[in-house]
Structures are given as C-alpha cells and as structure tokens.
Design an enzyme around this catalytic site. Structure first.
Site, PDB file in Angstrom:
ATOM      1  N   TRP A 388       0.829  -1.207   0.000  1.00 29.33           N
ATOM      2  CA  TRP A 388       0.000   0.000   0.000  1.00 29.33           C
ATOM      3  C   TRP A 388       0.859   1.251   0.000  1.00 29.33           C
ATOM      4  O   TRP A 388       0.346   2.366  -0.131  1.00 29.33           O
ATOM      5  CB  TRP A 388      -0.927   0.006   1.203  1.00 29.33           C
ATOM      6  CG  TRP A 388      -0.222   0.160   2.527  1.00 29.33           C
ATOM      7  CD1 TRP A 388       0.905  -0.489   2.945  1.00 29.33           C
ATOM      8  CD2 TRP A 388      -0.593   1.007   3.604  1.00 29.33           C
ATOM      9  NE1 TRP A 388       1.258  -0.106   4.216  1.00 29.33           N
ATOM     10  CE2 TRP A 388       0.353   0.814   4.638  1.00 29.33           C
ATOM     11  CE3 TRP A 388      -1.627   1.906   3.805  1.00 29.33           C
ATOM     12  CZ2 TRP A 388       0.287   1.490   5.853  1.00 29.33           C
ATOM     13  CZ3 TRP A 388      -1.695   2.576   5.017  1.00 29.33           C
ATOM     14  CH2 TRP A 388      -0.750   2.369   6.022  1.00 29.33           C
ATOM     15  N   ASP A 389       2.182   1.069   0.163  1.00 27.41           N
ATOM     16  CA  ASP A 389       3.110   2.192   0.232  1.00 27.41           C
ATOM     17  C   ASP A 389       2.906   3.155  -0.927  1.00 27.41           C
ATOM     18  O   ASP A 389       2.932   4.377  -0.765  1.00 27.41           O
ATOM     19  CB  ASP A 389       4.560   1.697   0.200  1.00 27.41           C
ATOM     20  CG  ASP A 389       4.885   0.725   1.311  1.00 27.41           C
ATOM     21  OD1 ASP A 389       4.003  -0.046   1.702  1.00 27.41           O
ATOM     22  OD2 ASP A 389       6.039   0.722   1.766  1.00 27.41           O
ATOM     23  N   GLU A 518       0.755  -3.195  12.618  1.00 26.46           N
ATOM     24  CA  GLU A 518       0.965  -4.640  12.580  1.00 26.46           C
ATOM     25  C   GLU A 518       1.352  -5.224  13.938  1.00 26.46           C
ATOM     26  O   GLU A 518       1.665  -6.407  14.034  1.00 26.46           O
ATOM     27  CB  GLU A 518       2.020  -4.969  11.520  1.00 26.46           C
ATOM     28  CG  GLU A 518       1.534  -4.649  10.108  1.00 26.46           C
ATOM     29  CD  GLU A 518       2.600  -4.833   9.053  1.00 26.46           C
ATOM     30  OE1 GLU A 518       3.768  -5.055   9.418  1.00 26.46           O
ATOM     31  OE2 GLU A 518       2.258  -4.738   7.858  1.00 26.46           O
ATOM     32  N   LYS A 630       3.035  -0.101  16.196  1.00 20.74           N
ATOM     33  CA  LYS A 630       4.233  -0.126  15.348  1.00 20.74           C
ATOM     34  C   LYS A 630       4.320   1.118  14.482  1.00 20.74           C
ATOM     35  O   LYS A 630       5.392   1.667  14.265  1.00 20.74           O
ATOM     36  CB  LYS A 630       4.213  -1.375  14.462  1.00 20.74           C
ATOM     37  CG  LYS A 630       5.422  -1.494  13.543  1.00 20.74           C
ATOM     38  CD  LYS A 630       5.289  -2.689  12.616  1.00 20.74           C
ATOM     39  CE  LYS A 630       6.461  -2.767  11.640  1.00 20.74           C
ATOM     40  NZ  LYS A 630       6.273  -3.828  10.630  1.00 20.74           N
ATOM     41  N   GLN A 631       3.179   1.534  13.952  1.00 23.71           N
ATOM     42  CA  GLN A 631       3.150   2.700  13.081  1.00 23.71           C
ATOM     43  C   GLN A 631       1.804   3.385  13.210  1.00 23.71           C
ATOM     44  O   GLN A 631       0.832   2.792  13.669  1.00 23.71           O
ATOM     45  CB  GLN A 631       3.386   2.304  11.630  1.00 23.71           C
ATOM     46  CG  GLN A 631       2.297   1.431  11.047  1.00 23.71           C
ATOM     47  CD  GLN A 631       2.697   0.784   9.736  1.00 23.71           C
ATOM     48  OE1 GLN A 631       3.606  -0.026   9.695  1.00 23.71           O
ATOM     49  NE2 GLN A 631       2.024   1.143   8.669  1.00 23.71           N
TER      50      GLN A 631
END
Length: 855
Positions: A388-389, A518, A630-631
């Site tokens: 998806w980046d 994640e 995580k993000q």
C-alpha cells in the site's frame, strides 16, 4: 527546538553525526570524498541510479568490492511455491521474488595486467557524486599501481529517464605518470545463477550474491535462449524458469583513444566479454562508452526482445552519449520545475529533501505497467514487492507533481483487477480484494494476520484514485477504467461487513481485520479500516453520479459491465452513513479497535534499546496483548480523512497514541509529523520530520543496505506540504493552514492542480502564490477564498500559524488512568518473573506494574 530524534532502536541521533569530511553538504547532489568499505551496503543503496524500469545499485564498476550486487528491472521476477508449516484454504500459494537482471555494469581496468580493485588498491584521491539535476553518477579515482605508476580513472553511469530501456556507462582512463599496457574488460554477467567470471559464489566483502530477505533459489533461474557477439556488440537473452518471463540485454561499445588498441571478445551462456587492450601513453586519455539496452516481458519470445534491444541501441547510438545526457538534463529540468521544494538557508535539510524527492522519481518514473516496489529498484528488501506504500505515501507526491506517473501507477492496479476478484472469491467475498504484497497481482503474503487481513488496502487504492482524479480532473480515466476498481472495492466492503444493533441503533460493523498497525492484528472495527471503508463506499456513490453527469455514455457502459443497479448504490450509502466508528467517551478518544483499550500499555519509553525494534525481540503473541503501536494507525486516519474528525478529536487522539507508537516502521514518522504540526506540537513535528528525512541518509533503522525506504521519502514530501504547508485537498478544493518550522525563514513548493502549476511560498507572516504554468487556481487560507492567476501573484497575510504546545505527550500521561470498569491502566514491559504478584482490592498489581516492584 532540536534537529535530532530517536532511531528505531531508541538511541539519539543527529544529522550532525554524518561525517562531513567524507559526505560534504551539496544541495544538488550526494557526494562522497573518501573511499570506505565500512558501510558498503548503505552507500550502494544511496548511490543507486534508476529510472523506474532499470535500477543499477551503487556498486563499483569493477564488480568485486560489494555488499550486494544489484541490477533490477521493474517487474522482473521468479515465482515459487509457498510451503506453509500448516496449510489452510485460501492461503497464498505462489510467492514472487525480484531477481537480479543480467548485469551490464562491470567495466574492469587492468594496468600492467594488475587489476584495479578499490578495496585493495592504493587510492590517492577519490570522489563520487550522484547529481540530482542530471541523474548521473560519476566517480573519479587516482590510483598508484604496485609499479608506482599513477592512473586517473573517471566513470559515469546513467539510466535514462527519456529513453526507458537505455543505460549509459562510461570509463575514462589517463596515465598521469608513466606509460603502460592497459585493458578494459566490459561484461554482461548473469549473477543471479551464482558465479561471476572468476567462479566466485561469495564476495569477500558483504553478504554474497544472494540478496538478504529475497528468496534463495536452488534451481537455475535464467534459462539461456540467445547469445550473440559481433564486433563490439554483445547480446544475451533468457527465459525465467518458473515465472515464464523473458529478458534480453544488449550492449554496444565505443572506444576513443590516440594510442594503439586491440579489440577482442568472448561469449558464453552466462557471460559476454568485450576487451579493449591499449598501449597507453602518459598523458593520453582512453575512453570506453557502453550503451546498454534492456527489455523484459511477461512472455514474449526472447527473439522479440532481442529485436527490440537492437532497435533501442540504434536510436541510442544515433543520439550518442552527449545526446543522451542532454535529454536526461532536459527531462530532469522539467521534473524539478514541477517538484522542487526550496528551503532557503538550510543547506543540510535542502540536500536531504532533494535526495528524498529524487528517490521517489527514480522509483516510479518509467515503471509503466508495473508497480512501485517498497524499495524501488535500489535493493532486494521485501523481495521487490509492492504494498500500500505506493498509494498512501508515494502517490500524493506524484499526483501533484508528475500526474502522468501517478496515472501509470494506478493503471497497474486496474490491470490487477482480475486477480483481485479471484482473491475476493477465495475469501468468500464479493467484488475484489487486492493483494497485500505482490509483484504479478497474486497475493504473496505468507503471514495472513499481518498480510491478507489488511483489507484496508482496497480503500487505500480507491483513496489514491479519488485524490488523483480530484487533482487532475482526469474523468476519462475514472469513467473508463478506475470506476471498476472503485465499484469492486465497495462491493468487497459491503460483503465483508455486517449489521448489528449498537445502543439501539443499527450499525455497519467490520470484524476480523488488521489495520496499518501490525502490532495489533485480526481485530474488530479497526478505526482506520472503518473510516477508510466509509470513504470508499461514499466515493463509489459519488464517482458514479459524477461520471453519469460528465460522461454519460461511459457511465452507462460501466454499469452494464459491472451489472450495477441503483439499489446496490443506495445500500452503499446507508452502510457508509451508519459505519461503526469506535469512540470511547470515558477516555474521550477513538480506540484503535474494539478491544484495544482493554489491553495493558507497553512502556515504550523505558524499553531498553537492545530490545528494539520489538518485532525482533518478542513473539507476536506477546506484542498483540499490549497497547503498543508499530506505526501510525488512528493518527493516519486523522490525516487521510481529517474532515471526519473535530480539532478536539485530533488532539485527544494524537496525545493518546503518540507515546504508544514505537516508530519501528519507517512509514510512521512522516504521518506523526503531519498530525503533530496540525494539533500544535510543532517542535515534536520537526523532530519526526528530521527522523523521516534522514532514515536512509543516516541509516537510522539499520537496514538501508536492503534498499531505500521509498514510502518514507513520500512521507517527507507530505510532511513538508501537508504538515508544514498545511495543505489539504478535499474533493479537489485546496486549502492551507500553515505551520512553518521556527528554524526556517521560508518554504517554497509547487503544486499542479487541473493542469495549473502554482508555486506557494510560505513565510512567517504570509503565504504567497504564483502561477508558473497554466491559467488560474482557487484555494483557501484559514477558510478565506483566494484565486491566483497567471501574471497576478497573490500574497495572503497570516496573523499566526496554529497553536503551539510545548513538549510532547508522554507515557506517564496514560499511566494511572482508570478504565470504565475501574481497573487501572498501567504501563509495563513484559518480563519473565517467578514472583507471585500481589493484587490490590481494585484488581491492580501492588508494588509496580508487574506486581513485583520492577519494570
């Protein structure tokens, strides 16, 4: 306010840590002024040249001193059977891995039959520079040979943006002291299948020919199908064993010298060699120019690709090296005119920003028909997969600066639709489900919990389509092609979710998904997923109505093609309106998912550096039991769908999730910077920006040797334009709420909207706008409407630039809060202990977070 931050391992860093005696500041290039083998992998990545189709990792021409040899072609891959420890229906079956293309870079020099090997040679002077304005990597070395002769070696390397299939390589040799017989051996080498021309399978430095984290194949990957050599031309052609792809590479050589010369060549299935032997005189320069053509295909016969290579070389030869350089400079001049971000009086930041923007265009410009890998074509990380980046992090930059490149990237997703439909069917869904990681369109994620369960990729793709169409008014693309993706992703959400009564109201719920974070997988009603699904459903309804108005014939054909009726569209509207958006009134925040706030808090601030990143030191099941991110997940939703949240929501959510976010993902810092700037933590925003800016240039995550973090580079642009510039695009309506960093006196960036390019310049007291190309653009600043026209610049006075909140949210702000049921919210680190915890009357541990008095 600082210009430093924390690495992924929790250690402080600063861009001043860069050795400026080796890497001098250069606002239009990356330069290296001392040869050093201590960080080969990193500098190989940083000095990659690529046009989006051909990628040459920054290995030295000699091909011996290396960490990871890398020559890549967009989409060129091998497939393999994924063997799961325990099989289950619907698991990904076929893996894909980017492979090394036949390597045409080696140009080896021998003087008095002594090879020049950089890490063994006595180097008297050394300079290397990647020029952002020309796209050319140059190197100059002065070498003292074992026989005390002095040789100057100059080389250049270029992958052409103007000529997609062309690369230019050049080696120039001058005997500065003494005369000697010299030889230049130019080669095309099949490195993928194991041996170079010395029969060496492992390099003396680095990690060998098999790229880390890429599939290690036991079979022969390239099956020889063609070889040809005549005069100074060599051609090799192959079929890839399992994927069936085909590839051909051809090279022509031009020798320029006033000294006597002898030319020879040899060719085998895996090595073509053209050798030039010269009786070199002192002071006379010998130049070998190598024109290279690459073609690859999903299955065209090799002979067809060979013919294409021959035609490509004919055109390149007619242009010559000077013509190719001139085309390259013109192409990049146009790119920088529509893309360059200018930050006056900040040379360190300016250089790093331009390096990041250059990486974005290197990764994407000529990908054409393929996606943008997470590492571009700079290294083998993630096996060359697309995630998806591209849609969330890279496409915003491309949409507003290089819309044709953005369109190509989106068309790649459209062409992937048949596989996405099959994937949805395998998961008992209607519509289409795009793969989490892929090269050829098939799901290649072997860990579904953090892979396939990230259904949000469907909405991410539709979101990117929506932003592209709004910014370009490319209604033809939407009506003829992209509408199929928009509709089929909406259908996926409609079949994935379900209705359930919540507090007396029917709400549309989505269960069993993983959001961007994640460290928390397979949850119910992940906020990011639900907000993005809501956007997807609403956009599908609006897009269908819009194309019916603007392109009725195309709209009718789309409805017939998709078997789409009014009742289905009305159902989507209802689902979007009644989407379950989790909100916890007790804490006054949006929980990341339904169960997130029930977990204990992971104390990130006090986690030892040697235990970071968490995924390398703790089993996933341990991590999943904690509130740890995580993000950016909720915070990313606040940015992408900001209109769905109030300013108070944004601040409360940001303050809650900021101290829970580890930054273990390079996708996070840019998003955190944007939202920190918006809600008022402007010093913190700048720290996050600097972390994103130098992720690769300072190797902050210690994995830059695997390749550039392309998404992070996209995050750098978004932080500058959306974070500091305060730009938002809501349905094509451009608005600004700026936050200029205190360190900067000004910031300037261009945006192209509906064919009009405007350069915006932000200062402390005003935002200026000037049309550089096109006619006019409407925008707003703090809600006030403005129009800038060609020849009529606009200057908007600014009374201020948002709130300013000192410091940053800390884990201690959460420690001690109580949930609705009265239990204490505690921050701790999972440890193994044999002590029996003492539990207080309220159910909380006594004596410390773990009941044993220690963290």
């Amino acid at each position: 306010m600082t210009t430093s931050g924390m690495t992924a391992l929790g250690r402080p860093w600063s861009p001043t840590d860069i050795d400026r005696t080796r890497f001098r500041v250069d606002e239009w290039g990356l330069r290296e002024d001392r040869f050093d083998t201590s960080d080969l992998g990193v500098v190989e990545t940083l000095f990659t040249v690529s046009n989006g189709y051909i990628g040459f990792r920054g290995n030295h021409e000699e091909g011996r001193t290396s960490w990871e040899q890398g020559t890549y072609l967009s989409g060129l891959h091998e497939t393999w059977e994924i063997r799961h420890a325990e099989e289950a229906f619907g698991f990904a079956k076929v893996g894909q891995s980017m492979i090394n293309a036949p390597d045409a870079r080696p140009m080896r020099l021998y003087v008095d039959d002594e090879p020049f090997i950089p890490d063994k040679a006595e180097i008297l002077d050394y300079h290397r520079r990647l020029d952002f304005r020309t796209g050319i990597l140059t190197r100059e070395v002065v070498w003292r040979t074992p026989s005390a002769k002095i040789v100057r070696i100059r080389s250049e390397r270029m992958t052409s943006f103007a000529q997609r299939h062309v690369a230019l390589l050049r080696l120039e040799v001058t005997m500065l002291r003494g005369s000697a017989p010299i030889a230049v051996s130019c080669q095309i080498m099949n490195r993928q299948d194991g041996e170079d021309d010395f029969g060496v399978r492992q390099h003396s430095l680095g990690k060998g020919i098999e790229p880390r984290k890429a599939k290690q194949f036991q079979h022969r990957v390239y099956l020889p199908r063609y070889r040809y050599q005549e005069g100074t031309r060599s051609i090799l052609g192959y079929r890839v064993a399992q994927s069936g792809m085909t590839v051909a590479v051809a090279a022509d050589h031009l020798l320029e010298t006033a000294d006597p010369v002898h030319v020879s060549g040899t060719i085998t299935d895996d090595l073509a060699r053209n050798v030039f032997e010269i009786d070199a005189s002192e002071g006379v320069t010998t130049t070998v120019t190598k024109l290279v053509a690459y073609h690859s295909s999903g299955g065209y016969p090799v002979q067809e690709l060979v013919d294409r290579c021959v035609r490509t070389l004919r055109r390149a030869g007619a242009l010559g090296a000077d013509g190719l350089r001139r085309q390259q400079r013109e192409w990049l001049d146009e790119f920088w005119a529509r893309s360059d971000v200018r930050i006056p009086d900040q040379p360190v930041v300016q250089q790093a920003v331009r390096w990041n923007l250059f990486q974005l265009i290197q990764a994407s410009a000529r990908a054409e028909g393929w996606g943008v890998p997470a590492k571009g074509l700079t290294g083998s990380g993630y096996s060359g997969h697309y995630f998806w980046d591209t849609e969330v992090f890279a496409l915003p930059f491309l949409t507003y600066t290089s819309p044709e490149v953005a369109r190509n990237a989106l068309r790649f997703r459209v062409q992937m639709l048949p596989q996405a439909r099959r994937r949805a069917e395998a998961l008992s869904l209607e519509g289409a489900l795009f793969p989490w990681r892929t090269i050829n369109g098939e799901e290649s994620s072997a860990y579904y919990a953090a892979g396939t369960a990230q259904y949000h990729i469907d909405a991410d793709i539709t979101y990117a389509i929506a932003k592209y169409v709004a910014a370009t008014h490319d209604w033809s693309f939407l009506a003829r092609e992209a509408i199929d993706v928009v509709v089929e992703t909406a259908r996926m959400w409609a079949s994935l979710g379900f209705w359930r009564g919540v507090n007396g109201e029917r709400r549309f719920n989505i269960h069993g998904v993983t959001g961007p974070d994640e460290y928390t997988t397979v949850v119910n009603n992940n906020l990011f997923t639900n907000v993005m699904a809501q956007f997807n459903l609403r956009y599908a309804c609006g897009a269908l109505a819009r194309i019916a108005q603007l392109r009725p014939d195309d709209a009718l054909r789309a409805r017939e093609r998709l078997h789409l009726g009014d009742e289905e569209i009305r159902t989507w509207e209802l689902m979007a309106d009644r989407m379950m958006i989790p909100f916890n009134a007790h804490f006054g925040i949006h929980p990341q998912d339904e169960q997130f706030l029930d977990r204990d808090v992971w104390d990130i601030e006090h986690t030892p550096p040697e235990q970071r990143p968490l995924l390398l030191h703790f089993h996933p099941l341990v991590i999943y039991r904690y509130q740890v991110v995580k993000q950016a997940d909720v915070v990313l939703a606040l940015y992408l769908c900001g209109e769905a949240f109030t300013p108070a929501d944004k601040r409360a959510d940001f303050e809650y999730y900021e101290p829970l976010t580890t930054g273990d993902s390079t996708l996070s810092a840019g998003v955190q910077a944007i939202m920190a700037a918006e809600v008022g933590y402007q010093e913190l925003a700048y720290d996050h920006f600097m972390s994103a800016l130098f992720i690769d240039l300072c190797d902050l995550h210690h994995n830059t040797d695997d390749g550039v973090h392309v998404a992070s580079a996209g995050g750098v642009w978004s932080t500058i334009v959306a974070g500091f510039g305060g730009m938002r695009d809501t349905g094509g309506r451009i608005s600004f709420d700026p936050r200029l960093p205190a360190q900067w006196r000004a910031l300037s960036f261009p945006l192209t909207v509906a064919g009009t390019r405007v350069r915006f310049t932000l200062a402390a007291d005003a935002l200026a706008a000037e049309v550089e190309e096109g006619d006019a653009l409407e925008f707003s600043v703090h809600g006030e409407a403005w129009t800038v026209r060609r020849g009529e610049p606009v200057r908007v006075p600014l009374a201020g630039q948002g709130p300013v909140i000192s410091g940053e949210p800390e884990i201690e702000d959460l420690d001690g809060l109580r949930r609705e049921d009265g239990t204490l919210l505690t921050a701790s680190i999972p440890v193994v202990t044999t002590e029996i915890p003492v539990i207080g009357p309220d159910g909380s541990p006594v004596g410390g977070p773990d009941g044993a008095g220690s963290r």
